[in-house]
Design an enzyme around this catalytic site. Structure first.
Site, PDB file in Angstrom:
ATOM      1  N   ASN A  71       0.857  -1.306  -0.102  1.00 37.44           N
ATOM      2  CA  ASN A  71      -0.142   0.088  -0.113  1.00 37.44           C
ATOM      3  C   ASN A  71       0.818   1.407   0.052  1.00 37.44           C
ATOM      4  OD1 ASN A  71      -2.479  -1.091  -0.094  1.00 37.44           O
ATOM      5  ND2 ASN A  71      -2.266  -1.690   2.331  1.00 37.44           N
ATOM      6  N   HIS A 113       6.233  -2.099   3.269  1.00 38.00           N
ATOM      7  CA  HIS A 113       5.996  -3.417   3.830  1.00 38.00           C
ATOM      8  C   HIS A 113       5.259  -4.223   2.763  1.00 38.00           C
ATOM      9  CE1 HIS A 113       3.131  -0.462   5.392  1.00 38.00           C
ATOM     10  NE2 HIS A 113       2.179  -1.498   5.455  1.00 38.00           N
ATOM     11  N   HIS A 117       2.469  -7.123   2.263  1.00 38.03           N
ATOM     12  CA  HIS A 117       1.568  -7.642   2.825  1.00 38.03           C
ATOM     13  C   HIS A 117       1.660  -9.181   2.216  1.00 38.03           C
ATOM     14  CE1 HIS A 117      -0.852  -4.538   5.239  1.00 38.03           C
ATOM     15  NE2 HIS A 117      -0.149  -3.849   4.477  1.00 38.03           N
TER      16      HIS A 117
HETATM   17  P1  AMP Z   1      -0.772  -0.607   5.756  1.00 37.76           P
HETATM   18  O1  AMP Z   1      -2.081  -0.113   6.099  1.00 37.76           O
HETATM   19  O2  AMP Z   1      -0.362  -1.233   4.676  1.00 37.76           O
HETATM   20  O3  AMP Z   1       0.401   0.872   6.156  1.00 37.76           O
HETATM   21  O4  AMP Z   1      -0.237  -1.979   6.960  1.00 37.76           O
HETATM   22  C1  AMP Z   1       0.196  -1.463   8.153  1.00 37.76           C
HETATM   23  C2  AMP Z   1       0.094  -2.784   8.915  1.00 37.76           C
HETATM   24  O5  AMP Z   1       0.757  -2.794   9.901  1.00 37.76           O
HETATM   25  C3  AMP Z   1      -1.439  -3.188   9.057  1.00 37.76           C
HETATM   26  O6  AMP Z   1      -1.930  -4.204   8.728  1.00 37.76           O
HETATM   27  C4  AMP Z   1      -1.232  -3.278  10.820  1.00 37.76           C
HETATM   28  O7  AMP Z   1      -2.245  -4.313  11.399  1.00 37.76           O
HETATM   29  C5  AMP Z   1       0.206  -3.477  11.054  1.00 37.76           C
HETATM   30  N1  AMP Z   1       0.594  -3.453  12.097  1.00 37.76           N
HETATM   31  C6  AMP Z   1       0.607  -2.299  12.961  1.00 37.76           C
HETATM   32  N2  AMP Z   1       1.293  -2.401  14.040  1.00 37.76           N
HETATM   33  C7  AMP Z   1       1.621  -3.412  14.040  1.00 37.76           C
HETATM   34  C8  AMP Z   1       2.604  -4.366  14.996  1.00 37.76           C
HETATM   35  N3  AMP Z   1       2.956  -3.639  16.242  1.00 37.76           N
HETATM   36  N4  AMP Z   1       2.889  -5.524  14.879  1.00 37.76           N
HETATM   37  C9  AMP Z   1       2.642  -6.046  13.698  1.00 37.76           C
HETATM   38  N5  AMP Z   1       1.724  -5.425  12.765  1.00 37.76           N
HETATM   39  C10 AMP Z   1       1.393  -4.363  13.055  1.00 37.76           C
END
Ligand code: AMP
Ligand code: ZN
Length: 115
Positions: A88, A101, A103
């Site tokens: 994203n 990141h 997914h």
């Molecule tokens: P995005 O919306 O593509 O930026 O994805 C960020 C992702 O990070 C989301 O799916 C969250 O659930 C995940 N996320 C946020 N904080 C953490 C954390 N501490 N450990 C693992 N995943 C996380």
């Protein structure tokens, strides 16, 4: 490392995560709010904010992220049934953590197009 970045802090093991895979260049860990039976995030250890910030020298790490996602999918037994890989970028895509990141989502049937 960007001190204020959540994923840099996970990479530094300052914040706990459920780590799936780690090597010199990347870390993979389970998403804290999984959207599918498999929901793994794969991050480069070097802080890169968005795909808009990629340089030619980043080609190797981007390839490693994608190949490692496929390898984790294989370990989970979802290679043949299928999985989705998503980066994203910025507001319209819903990016909330500004450290790139990938997914990896799978283990159930996923809808297309996404919402
Ligand atoms: P995005 O919306 O593509 O930026 O994805 C960020 C992702 O990070 C989301 O799916 C969250 O659930 C995940 N996320 C946020 N904080 C953490 C954390 N501490 N450990 C693992 N995943 C996380
Ligand atoms: Zn970072």
């Amino acid at each position: 490392m960007a001190a204020a970045c959540l994923f840099c802090r996970i990479i530094a093991h300052e914040i706990p995560a459920s780590i799936v895979y780690e090597d010199e260049a990347l870390l993979a860990f389970n998403d804290i709010n999984p959207q599918a039976p498999t929901h793994v995030l794969l991050v480069p250890k070097r802080h890169i904010e968005t795909l808009n910030d990629l340089q030619a020298g980043d080609d190797q790490i981007v390839g490693e992220l994608v190949r490692r996602a496929a390898a984790i999918a294989a370990e989970r037994g979802i290679s043949a049934t299928g999985f989705r890989t998503v980066f994203n970028t910025n507001r319209d895509a819903g990016q909330t953590v500004f450290h790139i990141h990938l997914h990896l989502l799978g283990g159930r049937s996923l809808q297309w197009p996404p919402g």
